[in-house]
Design an enzyme around this catalytic site. Structure first.
Site, PDB file in Angstrom:
ATOM      1  N   TYR A 157     113.889  95.140 -41.232  1.00  0.00           N
ATOM      2  CA  TYR A 157     114.233  94.414 -39.860  1.00  0.00           C
ATOM      3  C   TYR A 157     113.213  94.949 -38.898  1.00  0.00           C
ATOM      4  O   TYR A 157     112.621  94.379 -37.820  1.00  0.00           O
ATOM      5  CB  TYR A 157     115.467  94.843 -39.252  1.00  0.00           C
ATOM      6  CG  TYR A 157     115.932  93.528 -38.205  1.00  0.00           C
ATOM      7  CD1 TYR A 157     115.599  92.257 -38.601  1.00  0.00           C
ATOM      8  CD2 TYR A 157     116.467  94.397 -37.178  1.00  0.00           C
ATOM      9  CE1 TYR A 157     116.088  91.318 -37.489  1.00  0.00           C
ATOM     10  CE2 TYR A 157     116.720  93.207 -35.931  1.00  0.00           C
ATOM     11  CZ  TYR A 157     116.522  92.043 -36.139  1.00  0.00           C
ATOM     12  OH  TYR A 157     116.961  90.704 -35.178  1.00  0.00           O
ATOM     13  N   LYS A 164     115.669  94.541 -30.347  1.00  0.00           N
ATOM     14  CA  LYS A 164     117.089  94.037 -30.055  1.00  0.00           C
ATOM     15  C   LYS A 164     117.827  95.162 -29.366  1.00  0.00           C
ATOM     16  O   LYS A 164     118.587  94.730 -28.569  1.00  0.00           O
ATOM     17  CB  LYS A 164     117.807  93.619 -31.485  1.00  0.00           C
ATOM     18  CG  LYS A 164     117.333  92.281 -32.106  1.00  0.00           C
ATOM     19  CD  LYS A 164     117.485  91.262 -31.281  1.00  0.00           C
ATOM     20  CE  LYS A 164     117.288  89.788 -32.201  1.00  0.00           C
ATOM     21  NZ  LYS A 164     117.205  88.565 -31.153  1.00  0.00           N
TER      22      LYS A 164
HETATM   23  P1  NAD Z   1     115.351  79.847 -35.378  1.00  0.00           P
HETATM   24  O1  NAD Z   1     114.157  79.946 -35.658  1.00  0.00           O
HETATM   25  O2  NAD Z   1     116.084  78.556 -35.459  1.00  0.00           O
HETATM   26  O3  NAD Z   1     115.179  80.269 -33.551  1.00  0.00           O
HETATM   27  C1  NAD Z   1     114.459  80.932 -33.070  1.00  0.00           C
HETATM   28  C2  NAD Z   1     113.948  80.430 -32.044  1.00  0.00           C
HETATM   29  O4  NAD Z   1     113.011  81.264 -31.152  1.00  0.00           O
HETATM   30  C3  NAD Z   1     112.958  79.230 -32.122  1.00  0.00           C
HETATM   31  O5  NAD Z   1     113.589  78.067 -31.564  1.00  0.00           O
HETATM   32  C4  NAD Z   1     111.607  79.441 -31.688  1.00  0.00           C
HETATM   33  O6  NAD Z   1     111.095  78.177 -30.964  1.00  0.00           O
HETATM   34  C5  NAD Z   1     112.008  80.424 -30.425  1.00  0.00           C
HETATM   35  N1  NAD Z   1     110.909  81.095 -30.142  1.00  0.00           N
HETATM   36  C6  NAD Z   1     110.140  82.067 -30.856  1.00  0.00           C
HETATM   37  N2  NAD Z   1     109.091  82.451 -29.785  1.00  0.00           N
HETATM   38  C7  NAD Z   1     109.386  81.754 -28.471  1.00  0.00           C
HETATM   39  C8  NAD Z   1     108.354  81.751 -27.362  1.00  0.00           C
HETATM   40  N3  NAD Z   1     107.482  82.668 -27.381  1.00  0.00           N
HETATM   41  N4  NAD Z   1     108.901  81.163 -26.432  1.00  0.00           N
HETATM   42  C9  NAD Z   1     110.233  80.291 -26.591  1.00  0.00           C
HETATM   43  N5  NAD Z   1     110.904  80.224 -27.639  1.00  0.00           N
HETATM   44  C10 NAD Z   1     110.737  81.020 -28.843  1.00  0.00           C
HETATM   45  O7  NAD Z   1     116.362  81.015 -35.714  1.00  0.00           O
HETATM   46  P2  NAD Z   1     117.743  81.671 -35.187  1.00  0.00           P
HETATM   47  O8  NAD Z   1     118.155  82.346 -36.419  1.00  0.00           O
HETATM   48  O9  NAD Z   1     118.571  80.503 -34.761  1.00  0.00           O
HETATM   49  O10 NAD Z   1     117.514  82.652 -34.175  1.00  0.00           O
HETATM   50  C11 NAD Z   1     117.902  82.417 -32.822  1.00  0.00           C
HETATM   51  C12 NAD Z   1     118.239  83.766 -32.439  1.00  0.00           C
HETATM   52  O11 NAD Z   1     119.281  84.344 -33.169  1.00  0.00           O
HETATM   53  C13 NAD Z   1     117.233  84.926 -32.354  1.00  0.00           C
HETATM   54  O12 NAD Z   1     117.242  85.800 -31.083  1.00  0.00           O
HETATM   55  C14 NAD Z   1     117.661  85.728 -33.613  1.00  0.00           C
HETATM   56  O13 NAD Z   1     116.945  86.994 -33.582  1.00  0.00           O
HETATM   57  C15 NAD Z   1     119.116  85.948 -33.763  1.00  0.00           C
HETATM   58  N6  NAD Z   1     119.727  86.007 -34.750  1.00  0.00           N
HETATM   59  C16 NAD Z   1     119.504  85.644 -35.972  1.00  0.00           C
HETATM   60  C17 NAD Z   1     120.254  85.805 -37.275  1.00  0.00           C
HETATM   61  C18 NAD Z   1     120.192  85.229 -38.386  1.00  0.00           C
HETATM   62  O14 NAD Z   1     120.444  85.664 -39.367  1.00  0.00           O
HETATM   63  N7  NAD Z   1     119.502  83.940 -38.398  1.00  0.00           N
HETATM   64  C19 NAD Z   1     121.259  86.561 -37.148  1.00  0.00           C
HETATM   65  C20 NAD Z   1     121.616  87.363 -35.794  1.00  0.00           C
HETATM   66  C21 NAD Z   1     120.803  87.086 -34.494  1.00  0.00           C
HETATM   67  O1  0WE Z   2     116.400  88.370 -35.651  1.00  0.00           O
HETATM   68  C1  0WE Z   2     116.363  87.841 -36.748  1.00  0.00           C
HETATM   69  C2  0WE Z   2     114.902  87.289 -37.366  1.00  0.00           C
HETATM   70  C3  0WE Z   2     114.175  87.572 -36.502  1.00  0.00           C
HETATM   71  C4  0WE Z   2     112.650  87.041 -36.898  1.00  0.00           C
HETATM   72  C5  0WE Z   2     112.195  86.229 -37.844  1.00  0.00           C
HETATM   73  C6  0WE Z   2     110.815  85.897 -37.953  1.00  0.00           C
HETATM   74  C7  0WE Z   2     110.389  85.073 -39.157  1.00  0.00           C
HETATM   75  C8  0WE Z   2     109.069  84.409 -39.003  1.00  0.00           C
HETATM   76  C9  0WE Z   2     111.532  87.534 -35.813  1.00  0.00           C
HETATM   77  N1  0WE Z   2     110.073  86.965 -35.968  1.00  0.00           N
HETATM   78  C10 0WE Z   2     109.982  86.377 -37.154  1.00  0.00           C
HETATM   79  N2  0WE Z   2     108.357  85.991 -37.136  1.00  0.00           N
HETATM   80  C11 0WE Z   2     107.883  85.144 -38.139  1.00  0.00           C
HETATM   81  O2  0WE Z   2     106.804  84.783 -38.190  1.00  0.00           O
HETATM   82  N3  0WE Z   2     117.386  87.863 -37.772  1.00  0.00           N
HETATM   83  C12 0WE Z   2     118.753  88.539 -37.427  1.00  0.00           C
HETATM   84  C13 0WE Z   2     117.525  87.514 -39.071  1.00  0.00           C
HETATM   85  C14 0WE Z   2     116.771  88.442 -40.284  1.00  0.00           C
HETATM   86  O3  0WE Z   2     115.620  88.985 -40.302  1.00  0.00           O
HETATM   87  C15 0WE Z   2     115.432  89.927 -41.127  1.00  0.00           C
HETATM   88  C16 0WE Z   2     116.851  90.384 -41.255  1.00  0.00           C
HETATM   89  C17 0WE Z   2     117.726  89.355 -40.632  1.00  0.00           C
HETATM   90  C18 0WE Z   2     119.254  89.462 -40.948  1.00  0.00           C
HETATM   91  C19 0WE Z   2     114.476  90.863 -41.335  1.00  0.00           C
HETATM   92  C20 0WE Z   2     114.595  91.758 -42.112  1.00  0.00           C
HETATM   93  C21 0WE Z   2     115.983  92.288 -42.536  1.00  0.00           C
HETATM   94  C22 0WE Z   2     116.889  91.382 -42.220  1.00  0.00           C
END
Ligand code: NAD
Ligand code: 0WE
Length: 265
Positions: A157, A164
């Site tokens: 991560y 975060k």
């Molecule tokens: P996702 O890829 O569907 O959403 C991420 C969003 O961030 C996208 O819509 C992208 O357009 C937007 N984004 C990135 N850079 C940007 C910028 N410069 N300006 C505007 N928008 C921008 O993935 P998700 O998993 O739905 O992620 C949403 C949130 O949830 C994130 O903050 C992520 O860290 C958090 N999150 C995800 C998980 C997981 O496992 N998927 C778990 C906990 C928290």
């Molecule tokens: O917040 C996240 C993902 C965030 C994320 C993902 C990407 C993939 C594509 C941020 N930046 C990028 N940039 C890219 O180019 N999560 C909570 C999901 C997530 O990501 C991990 C996790 C988990 C859970 C990465 C490593 C370990 C665990």
């Protein structure tokens, strides 16, 4: 009548129907909220428009949070359409992909660190700053999405962990400052979900399978479950909750060592 009827909300962070923001929009629409959407870049515009259409919304605005002019234009458009706003959902996170594979100190760079913090943490404060004047005299709420990696070291991560952690500190500072204006600020810490942001992560399937084996509920969480919690938190049902991080993770963060029998159940 749903528990969000009469509320006007901006949903950021939709990139696909699997986005966490998409689950949040669905639950909020079901509960009667009127929605506006933002999209990052022209490639995502039509996808977000489809979801807006499905929730009877026609307010779809471009927003790249690295651009101050975009942030200003979004709230100008909302002011013109609605005159105020009750709810902002921040569901945005990003770090350069190369920083999310391998070791933290091996991969971290000054530029990547700055970008991760700008997009994933500062942007929440920036949206709060811009929304604040439009939230006066309402019982308003801001909500962001975070992950356990803010609080515990999670392999790979990496730089997103400090980003975060900064985001979660923003929740507390913004809650302290906006509380007297009856604006609440909270975060949801979601368990791993297979979204586009997760699809880019090497070994993500392994993380889902660990969560499924170790969490007290012995399963992963869905965007619908995060959506329902989000709808509650931004509603007047949660009127005394602010500055909190609520875990929607099937209980994962509450166990110190896996409770697994030899049969693996
Ligand atoms: P996702 O890829 O569907 O959403 C991420 C969003 O961030 C996208 O819509 C992208 O357009 C937007 N984004 C990135 N850079 C940007 C910028 N410069 N300006 C505007 N928008 C921008 O993935 P998700 O998993 O739905 O992620 C949403 C949130 O949830 C994130 O903050 C992520 O860290 C958090 N999150 C995800 C998980 C997981 O496992 N998927 C778990 C906990 C928290
Ligand atoms: O917040 C996240 C993902 C965030 C994320 C993902 C990407 C993939 C594509 C941020 N930046 C990028 N940039 C890219 O180019 N999560 C909570 C999901 C997530 O990501 C991990 C996790 C988990 C859970 C990465 C490593 C370990 C665990």
């Amino acid at each position: 009548m749903g528990f969000l009827s009469g509320k006007k909300a901006l949903i950021t962070g939709i990139a696909s129907t699997r986005s966490i923001a998409s689950g949040i929009a669905e639950a909020m629409y079901r509960e009667g909220a009127e929605l506006a959407y933002s999209y990052q870049g022209e490639k995502l515009k039509s996808r977000v428009e489809d979801q807006a259409h499905a929730t009877k919304s026609s307010l779809v605005l471009p927003l790249d949070v690295t651009r101050d002019a975009d942030i200003e234009a979004v709230f100008k458009a909302i002011k013109d359409a609605w005159s105020g706003i009750d709810i902002v959902i921040h569901s945005i996170g990003f770090a350069p992909r190369e920083l999310l594979a391998g070791g933290y100190l091996e991969t971290v760079t000054r530029e990547g660190y700055a970008m991760a913090h700008d997009i994933s943490a500062y942007s929440f404060a920036a949206l709060g700053k811009a929304a604040r004047p439009l939230m006066q005299g309402r019982a308003a709420a801001l909500l962001t999405l975070t992950y356990l990696g803010a609080d515990r070291a999670v392999p790979q991560y990496n730089v997103m962990g400090p980003a975060k952690a900064s985001l979660e500190a923003n929740v507390r500072y913004m809650a302290a400052e906006l509380g007297p204006e009856n604006i609440r600020v909270n975060g949801i810490s979601a368990g791993p979900i297979k979204t586009l942001a997760a699809a880019g992560i090497k070994g993500f399937r392994g993380m889902l399978s660990v969560a499924e084996k170790v969490s007290p509920l012995r399963r992963n969480v869905t965007i619908e479950e995060v959506g329902n919690t989000a709808a509650f938190l931004v509603s007047d049902l949660a009127s005394a909750i602010t500055g909190e991080i609520i875990y929607v993770d099937a209980g994962y963060r509450n166990v110190g060592l896996p409770y697994v029998s030899e049969s693996g159940e």
